[in-house]
Design an enzyme around this catalytic site. Structure first.
Site, PDB file in Angstrom:
ATOM      1  N   THR A  22      39.125  13.129  31.371  1.00  0.00           N
ATOM      2  CA  THR A  22      39.314  14.379  30.622  1.00  0.00           C
ATOM      3  C   THR A  22      39.362  14.091  29.137  1.00  0.00           C
ATOM      4  O   THR A  22      39.868  13.041  28.716  1.00  0.00           O
ATOM      5  CB  THR A  22      40.602  15.114  31.039  1.00  0.00           C
ATOM      6  OG1 THR A  22      40.698  16.335  30.294  1.00  0.00           O
ATOM      7  CG2 THR A  22      41.863  14.310  30.799  1.00  0.00           C
ATOM      8  N   LYS A  27      46.041  18.236  29.083  1.00  0.00           N
ATOM      9  CA  LYS A  27      45.873  18.098  30.536  1.00  0.00           C
ATOM     10  C   LYS A  27      46.352  16.720  30.978  1.00  0.00           C
ATOM     11  O   LYS A  27      47.018  16.582  31.993  1.00  0.00           O
ATOM     12  CB  LYS A  27      44.392  18.234  30.928  1.00  0.00           C
ATOM     13  CG  LYS A  27      43.844  19.629  30.928  1.00  0.00           C
ATOM     14  CD  LYS A  27      42.422  19.598  31.482  1.00  0.00           C
ATOM     15  CE  LYS A  27      41.790  20.964  31.577  1.00  0.00           C
ATOM     16  NZ  LYS A  27      40.486  20.944  32.225  1.00  0.00           N
ATOM     17  N   ASP A  80      39.092  20.476  37.281  1.00  0.00           N
ATOM     18  CA  ASP A  80      38.471  21.620  36.632  1.00  0.00           C
ATOM     19  C   ASP A  80      39.425  22.787  36.843  1.00  0.00           C
ATOM     20  O   ASP A  80      40.003  22.940  37.917  1.00  0.00           O
ATOM     21  CB  ASP A  80      37.089  21.924  37.235  1.00  0.00           C
ATOM     22  CG  ASP A  80      36.258  22.761  36.274  1.00  0.00           C
ATOM     23  OD1 ASP A  80      36.058  22.319  35.134  1.00  0.00           O
ATOM     24  OD2 ASP A  80      35.838  23.872  36.637  1.00  0.00           O
ATOM     25  N   SER A  81      39.608  23.582  35.810  1.00  0.00           N
ATOM     26  CA  SER A  81      40.586  24.659  35.937  1.00  0.00           C
ATOM     27  C   SER A  81      40.089  25.891  35.211  1.00  0.00           C
ATOM     28  O   SER A  81      39.128  25.835  34.445  1.00  0.00           O
ATOM     29  CB  SER A  81      41.939  24.198  35.386  1.00  0.00           C
ATOM     30  OG  SER A  81      41.760  23.572  34.139  1.00  0.00           O
ATOM     31  N   ARG A 183      48.180  23.173  37.490  1.00  0.00           N
ATOM     32  CA  ARG A 183      47.922  21.732  37.360  1.00  0.00           C
ATOM     33  C   ARG A 183      49.067  20.932  37.986  1.00  0.00           C
ATOM     34  O   ARG A 183      48.824  19.963  38.719  1.00  0.00           O
ATOM     35  CB  ARG A 183      47.755  21.386  35.871  1.00  0.00           C
ATOM     36  CG  ARG A 183      47.328  19.954  35.605  1.00  0.00           C
ATOM     37  CD  ARG A 183      46.790  19.786  34.207  1.00  0.00           C
ATOM     38  NE  ARG A 183      45.643  20.660  34.001  1.00  0.00           N
ATOM     39  CZ  ARG A 183      45.694  21.799  33.309  1.00  0.00           C
ATOM     40  NH1 ARG A 183      46.812  22.190  32.728  1.00  0.00           N
ATOM     41  NH2 ARG A 183      44.630  22.558  33.194  1.00  0.00           N
TER      42      ARG A 183
HETATM   43  P1  IMP Z   1      37.861  22.916  31.947  1.00  0.00           P
HETATM   44  O1  IMP Z   1      38.725  22.662  33.139  1.00  0.00           O
HETATM   45  O2  IMP Z   1      37.808  21.729  31.047  1.00  0.00           O
HETATM   46  O3  IMP Z   1      36.526  23.466  32.323  1.00  0.00           O
HETATM   47  O4  IMP Z   1      38.550  24.006  31.042  1.00  0.00           O
HETATM   48  C1  IMP Z   1      39.161  25.115  31.565  1.00  0.00           C
HETATM   49  C2  IMP Z   1      39.650  26.012  30.450  1.00  0.00           C
HETATM   50  O5  IMP Z   1      40.606  26.874  31.064  1.00  0.00           O
HETATM   51  C3  IMP Z   1      40.386  25.302  29.328  1.00  0.00           C
HETATM   52  O6  IMP Z   1      39.561  25.016  28.249  1.00  0.00           O
HETATM   53  C4  IMP Z   1      41.436  26.323  28.928  1.00  0.00           C
HETATM   54  O7  IMP Z   1      40.875  27.227  28.019  1.00  0.00           O
HETATM   55  C5  IMP Z   1      41.716  27.026  30.242  1.00  0.00           C
HETATM   56  N1  IMP Z   1      42.874  26.406  30.896  1.00  0.00           N
HETATM   57  C6  IMP Z   1      42.879  25.571  31.961  1.00  0.00           C
HETATM   58  N2  IMP Z   1      44.119  25.171  32.253  1.00  0.00           N
HETATM   59  C7  IMP Z   1      44.910  25.762  31.340  1.00  0.00           C
HETATM   60  C8  IMP Z   1      46.298  25.713  31.099  1.00  0.00           C
HETATM   61  O8  IMP Z   1      47.075  25.018  31.767  1.00  0.00           O
HETATM   62  N3  IMP Z   1      46.739  26.463  30.075  1.00  0.00           N
HETATM   63  C9  IMP Z   1      45.923  27.227  29.308  1.00  0.00           C
HETATM   64  N4  IMP Z   1      44.628  27.291  29.471  1.00  0.00           N
HETATM   65  C10 IMP Z   1      44.113  26.555  30.478  1.00  0.00           C
END
Ligand code: IMP
Length: 200
Positions: A22, A27, A80-81, A183
């Site tokens: 990451t 994260k 991924d979130s 998470r």
């Molecule tokens: P990715 O998992 O890198 O594709 O990004 C997912 C996006 O979701 C992140 O850039 C954040 O904008 C949002 N996101 C994911 N997890 C969280 C969190 O724990 N808090 C706030 N935003 C989150």
């Protein structure tokens, strides 16, 4: 690169020290806090690889982990979130990162300006890859989109996401987030899996 940094970024050979791919330091810190309680340590590798286009965060995490394992051949994690807003039929969902970069939290508030139904959830899909293949661990937290932005701790949509049972957003509740976020739940589930595995 200074020697200390090079040593920190070295690929781990100890099976209890696992790579987490990451570029997001928040994260990584959240994952590290949870996994420490299970005796699992992680090393950050600041590249998740190329993300596929998919409407499933599980699929994105799975494919990234599979490709990364082919490359590095050591146990590793990819997560991924995303934020899924009910009245927007799950948007921004898999586009959370791109939408955040374009319009931020203020954009989500604007989209919901006239909306009374503000239910939302954060979901995290965590893919673990090792010589046995890929396993997915999932975590979710339900809540509401706030009416206004509250800056503070955390990152991304934390300033506008109020977890169920609370009246403030994650940005004002870092200890709560550490315990019950999407998470925290996904990584705790992985931590339990590793605990069981080490007892076999
Ligand atoms: P990715 O998992 O890198 O594709 O990004 C997912 C996006 O979701 C992140 O850039 C954040 O904008 C949002 N996101 C994911 N997890 C969280 C969190 O724990 N808090 C706030 N935003 C989150």
């Amino acid at each position: 690169m200074p020697v200390s940094l090079r040593v920190k970024n070295r690929i781990p050979q100890n099976p209890r020290r696992i790579l987490l791919l990451t570029s997001n330091l928040h994260k990584f810190a959240e994952a590290q806090t949870i996994l420490k309680t299970f005796g699992v340590s992680i090393v950050r590798k600041p590249a998740k690889g190329i993300e596929i286009q998919s409407d499933s965060i599980e699929e994105v995490a799975r494919v990234c982990a599979k490709n990364a394992y082919r490359r590095f051949r050591v146990p590793l994690l990819v997560e991924d979130s995303g934020l899924f807003v009910q009245s927007l039929r799950g948007f921004p969902g898999v586009y959370s990162s791109a939408i955040y970069d374009q319009v931020g939290c203020a954009g989500i508030l604007r989209l919901l300006a006239q909306e009374r139904q503000r239910s939302a959830k954060f979901v995290c899909a965590l893919a673990y890859a090792d010589k046995n293949g890929i396993r997915i661990f999932r975590g979710a937290v339900r809540g509401q989109i706030a009416r206004r932005l509250v800056r503070g701790a955390g990152f991304g949509y934390d300033p506008v996401f109020i977890p169920s049972g609370y009246s403030k957003p994650f940005s004002a509740l870092p200890k709560v987030k550490a315990k019950l976020s999407h998470r925290a739940r996904a990584f705790a589930s992985f931590g339990r899996f590793m605990e069981k595995k080490s007892k076999r």
